[in-house]
Design an enzyme around this catalytic site. Structure first.
Site, PDB file in Angstrom:
ATOM      1  N   ASP A 233       0.854  -1.173   0.000  1.00 44.33           N
ATOM      2  CA  ASP A 233       0.000   0.000   0.000  1.00 44.33           C
ATOM      3  C   ASP A 233       0.902   1.239   0.000  1.00 44.33           C
ATOM      4  OD1 ASP A 233      -2.514   1.378   0.222  1.00 44.33           O
ATOM      5  OD2 ASP A 233      -1.997   1.791   2.301  1.00 44.33           O
TER       6      ASP A 233
ATOM      7  N   ASP B 136      -0.339   5.121   0.718  1.00 40.88           N
ATOM      8  CA  ASP B 136      -0.669   6.089   1.760  1.00 40.88           C
ATOM      9  C   ASP B 136      -0.595   5.437   3.134  1.00 40.88           C
ATOM     10  OD1 ASP B 136      -1.381   8.421   0.145  1.00 40.88           O
ATOM     11  OD2 ASP B 136      -3.079   7.227  -0.531  1.00 40.88           O
TER      12      ASP B 136
END
Length: 343
Positions: A26, A28
């Site tokens: 991922d 963010d």
């Protein structure tokens, strides 16, 4: 449940970058926050990549194109090609293309990431409900998305046009804190129309399928900061996961996690890719041990004794909490135990 319920984090005698062929990272809250690299991310990823681990970046944020994301990562010191970036915009574009004819018009409520992904699938982005769209797609449009865009979506949906959403993350981490995500915007349209969108992003299968198709991963490790997207997505895809505590998840949320939100491994940040993971031993009767800590479930709260690395204490507490919770979230108070760890 069709699979065994996880009751403790796993240990690993090898560094995770050696035990898995591909990291599905991922962005963010894991690699960066507010555009700036998170501490230790750049060096850790460079070391993992140089050791042979394939690094792929999987984001529910549909605003930017893979080219833009790759350029940003490269600027941060993480050399990345667009082919190593998988977005929820790509996943939702594939989902739409499987359900409407090629060349169909799609009303876009979002940014360039959605428009580029739709064109790649032979679909035509349009801006108005009056453009006769065959579908409406909604993705994160940034903080300046005009309110009128939601109205366009509502007008089309009210006419029976099918509605799709790239993802439903309610929040997104930034440099100044936690801000509303695409899920909050989706709720605006849901409330106004009473409709339900088809959703592609994590934790749902279309995103996992898109990721595996694009990376060819054989033994992937999902790396994320969110229990309800990254970790649940790994659970739904039946692959292992590493939760890093650099984003939205805190210790209390981790301890209260139901089975689908329990990660395989827990670490402070991306340095966890480079190391083995300590084993949690023990049982309900004698307590769960990791490092110098012993955790147990009391009558109303989690108990913690010992000393040592805070993360080891957290891992021991996970075992106590997840065992007590079983197939449900643990309801025992973790406050005092977490305070001992400074978490």
């Amino acid at each position: 449940m069709s699979r065994s319920v996880r009751t403790r984090p796993d240990g690993s005698g090898r560094g995770l970058s050696e035990a898995y062929d591909t990291a599905l990272l991922d962005l963010d809250g894991v690699v960066y926050a507010g555009g700036n690299a998170i501490a230790h991310a750049v060096d850790s990823l460079a070391t993992a990549g140089s050791g042979g681990m394939h690094l792929a970046y999987v984001t529910n944020n549909a605003l930017r194109t893979p080219d833009a994301v790759a350029a940003h990562l490269t600027e941060l010191g993480i050399p990345t090609g667009a082919d190593d970036v998988i977005t929820s915009a790509q996943a939702v574009a594939r989902l739409i293309a499987e359900q409407v004819p090629s060349g169909s018009r799609v009303l876009v409520i979002g940014g360039d990431g959605l428009r580029v992904a739709l064109r790649e699938r032979g679909l035509v982005p349009v801006e108005s409900a009056e453009d006769d769209p065959a579908a409406v797609v909604q993705g994160f449009g940034g903080p300046d998305l005009p309110w009128g865009r939601f109205a366009e979506a509502c007008y089309a949906i009210a006419r029976g046009v099918p509605w799709y959403a790239s993802n439903t993350d309610l929040t997104i981490p930034g440099a100044r804190g936690i801000a509303p995500g695409n899920g909050a915007a989706v709720e605006v349209v849901r409330i106004a129309t009473g409709a339900e969108p088809q959703v592609a992003g994590k934790p749902l299968p279309p995103m996992h399928r898109e990721t595996i198709l694009r990376t060819g991963a054989k033994r992937p490790l999902v790396v994320g900061d969110r229990l309800d997207t990254d970790i649940e997505g790994a659970f739904n895809g039946d692959v292992d996961s590493l939760l890093v505590l650099t984003g939205v998840t805190d210790g209390a949320q981790l301890l209260a996690a139901p089975p689908q939100h329990r990660p395989t491994y827990v670490d402070a940040d991306l340095r966890g890719l480079l190391t083995g993971q300590p084993e949690v031993t023990g049982d309900e009767d004698g307590g769960f041990r990791c490092g110098g800590w012993t955790a147990s479930a009391g009558g109303e709260r989690l108990e913690l004794e010992g000393d040592g690395e805070a993360l080891d204490g957290l891992r021991a507490l996970c075992a106590a909490a997840w065992t007590a919770g079983g197939e449900n979230a643990c309801a025992l108070d973790p406050g005092k135990a977490l305070a001992r760890l400074g978490l």
